[in-house]
Design a protein around this motif. Sequence first.
Motif, PDB file in Angstrom:
ATOM      1  N   PRO A  19      36.514  32.555  46.700  1.00  0.00           N
ATOM      2  CA  PRO A  19      35.435  31.577  46.840  1.00  0.00           C
ATOM      3  C   PRO A  19      34.829  31.030  45.535  1.00  0.00           C
ATOM      4  O   PRO A  19      33.874  31.583  45.065  1.00  0.00           O
ATOM      5  CB  PRO A  19      34.370  32.347  47.627  1.00  0.00           C
ATOM      6  CG  PRO A  19      35.044  33.477  48.243  1.00  0.00           C
ATOM      7  CD  PRO A  19      36.242  33.781  47.381  1.00  0.00           C
ATOM      8  N   ALA A  20      35.395  29.830  44.822  1.00  0.00           N
ATOM      9  CA  ALA A  20      34.684  29.154  43.734  1.00  0.00           C
ATOM     10  C   ALA A  20      35.492  28.274  42.776  1.00  0.00           C
ATOM     11  O   ALA A  20      36.496  28.719  42.324  1.00  0.00           O
ATOM     12  CB  ALA A  20      33.945  30.195  42.929  1.00  0.00           C
ATOM     13  N   PHE A  21      35.110  27.016  42.258  1.00  0.00           N
ATOM     14  CA  PHE A  21      35.744  26.116  41.266  1.00  0.00           C
ATOM     15  C   PHE A  21      34.774  25.059  40.672  1.00  0.00           C
ATOM     16  O   PHE A  21      33.660  25.021  41.078  1.00  0.00           O
ATOM     17  CB  PHE A  21      36.952  25.386  41.864  1.00  0.00           C
ATOM     18  CG  PHE A  21      38.234  26.132  41.916  1.00  0.00           C
ATOM     19  CD1 PHE A  21      38.988  26.375  40.789  1.00  0.00           C
ATOM     20  CD2 PHE A  21      38.700  26.590  43.116  1.00  0.00           C
ATOM     21  CE1 PHE A  21      40.188  27.031  40.854  1.00  0.00           C
ATOM     22  CE2 PHE A  21      39.899  27.248  43.195  1.00  0.00           C
ATOM     23  CZ  PHE A  21      40.638  27.466  42.063  1.00  0.00           C
ATOM     24  N   ALA A  22      35.178  24.067  39.647  1.00  0.00           N
ATOM     25  CA  ALA A  22      34.299  23.056  39.005  1.00  0.00           C
ATOM     26  C   ALA A  22      34.863  21.646  38.929  1.00  0.00           C
ATOM     27  O   ALA A  22      36.035  21.463  39.113  1.00  0.00           O
ATOM     28  CB  ALA A  22      33.894  23.539  37.611  1.00  0.00           C
ATOM     29  N   GLN A  23      34.044  20.639  38.564  1.00  0.00           N
ATOM     30  CA  GLN A  23      34.416  19.220  38.637  1.00  0.00           C
ATOM     31  C   GLN A  23      35.478  18.821  37.618  1.00  0.00           C
ATOM     32  O   GLN A  23      35.195  18.152  36.657  1.00  0.00           O
ATOM     33  CB  GLN A  23      33.173  18.359  38.434  1.00  0.00           C
ATOM     34  CG  GLN A  23      32.101  18.647  39.419  1.00  0.00           C
ATOM     35  CD  GLN A  23      30.952  19.401  38.793  1.00  0.00           C
ATOM     36  OE1 GLN A  23      31.146  20.299  38.002  1.00  0.00           O
ATOM     37  NE2 GLN A  23      29.753  19.037  39.164  1.00  0.00           N
ATOM     38  N   ASP A  24      36.699  19.163  37.826  1.00  0.00           N
ATOM     39  CA  ASP A  24      37.785  18.793  36.946  1.00  0.00           C
ATOM     40  C   ASP A  24      38.924  18.302  37.827  1.00  0.00           C
ATOM     41  O   ASP A  24      39.293  18.970  38.782  1.00  0.00           O
ATOM     42  CB  ASP A  24      38.213  19.997  36.103  1.00  0.00           C
ATOM     43  CG  ASP A  24      39.179  19.613  35.015  1.00  0.00           C
ATOM     44  OD1 ASP A  24      40.314  19.219  35.358  1.00  0.00           O
ATOM     45  OD2 ASP A  24      38.823  19.715  33.839  1.00  0.00           O
ATOM     46  N   SER A  25      39.488  17.153  37.483  1.00  0.00           N
ATOM     47  CA  SER A  25      40.541  16.582  38.327  1.00  0.00           C
ATOM     48  C   SER A  25      41.749  17.504  38.429  1.00  0.00           C
ATOM     49  O   SER A  25      42.525  17.411  39.373  1.00  0.00           O
ATOM     50  CB  SER A  25      40.957  15.218  37.793  1.00  0.00           C
ATOM     51  OG  SER A  25      41.482  15.342  36.484  1.00  0.00           O
ATOM     52  N   GLY A  80      31.900  21.046  42.653  1.00  0.00           N
ATOM     53  CA  GLY A  80      31.943  22.421  42.154  1.00  0.00           C
ATOM     54  C   GLY A  80      31.877  23.474  43.243  1.00  0.00           C
ATOM     55  O   GLY A  80      31.628  24.642  42.953  1.00  0.00           O
ATOM     56  N   THR A  81      32.123  23.090  44.485  1.00  0.00           N
ATOM     57  CA  THR A  81      32.151  24.069  45.582  1.00  0.00           C
ATOM     58  C   THR A  81      33.582  24.161  46.110  1.00  0.00           C
ATOM     59  O   THR A  81      34.422  23.300  45.854  1.00  0.00           O
ATOM     60  CB  THR A  81      31.220  23.664  46.744  1.00  0.00           C
ATOM     61  OG1 THR A  81      31.664  22.415  47.288  1.00  0.00           O
ATOM     62  CG2 THR A  81      29.772  23.555  46.274  1.00  0.00           C
ATOM     63  N   TYR A  82      33.836  25.229  46.850  1.00  0.00           N
ATOM     64  CA  TYR A  82      35.139  25.364  47.484  1.00  0.00           C
ATOM     65  C   TYR A  82      34.994  26.050  48.827  1.00  0.00           C
ATOM     66  O   TYR A  82      33.997  26.712  49.102  1.00  0.00           O
ATOM     67  CB  TYR A  82      36.120  26.141  46.598  1.00  0.00           C
ATOM     68  CG  TYR A  82      35.852  27.609  46.560  1.00  0.00           C
ATOM     69  CD1 TYR A  82      36.498  28.475  47.434  1.00  0.00           C
ATOM     70  CD2 TYR A  82      34.935  28.140  45.672  1.00  0.00           C
ATOM     71  CE1 TYR A  82      36.230  29.827  47.420  1.00  0.00           C
ATOM     72  CE2 TYR A  82      34.673  29.481  45.646  1.00  0.00           C
ATOM     73  CZ  TYR A  82      35.319  30.319  46.515  1.00  0.00           C
ATOM     74  OH  TYR A  82      35.041  31.666  46.506  1.00  0.00           O
TER      75      TYR A  82
END
Length: 151
Positions: A19-25, A80-82
Motif C-alpha cells: 500500500p503506497a506511491f508518488a506523483q511521477d509518470s 500519491g495514493t494507491y
Amino acid sequence: MKVVTRIALATSLCAIAIPAFAQDSKIVGKWTGKVEMKLDEAKIMASVPKEQQAQVKTMIKAQMDGLKKMAMNFVFAKDGTYTVKYSGVPQMPGRPAPKDGKGTWKFSGGTLTLKGSEGKQEQKGTLKGNKVEFTMPSNPQASGKMILTKG
C-alpha cells in the motif's frame, strides 16, 4: 511449523508493503505484483522432528505453489495514493488472507516508498526499467522479494 509461520509472515508483509506511491509518470498507472521466495529446506528440516518432516514438506510445497499463483494488482494515482487487490493468496490455518488495501507512495532517486493506510510499515523498492523490486526481510531459512511490473 516455523516455516509455515514465516511464509504467512512474508505474505502478510506483502499485504502491508503493497500500500503506497508518488506523483511521477514512471510510477502512475497499473502494476502487477508477484512474490518470489527461496527456502533452505535442509535448514528447515533440521529443526523439524523426523516424524513431522513429511507433513511439513507437504505444507511447504502447498504454500510455495500458492505463492506462485498469487497476484497483486496495484493502481498508483497521480495524487500519491494507491490501491491494491489480491488474488490467489495461499490460505494459512489460523491466519486471515490479506485484504485489499490502499496507501500512499513517494518516488525519489529511483526508490519507491510505499506506506499502507494503517501507517505502521513502510516498504522501499528500487525501480529498474518497468519493474520495482522490494526485498523482504530475510532469515536463515528463507529469503524473498516482491516484484511489481508496470502495464
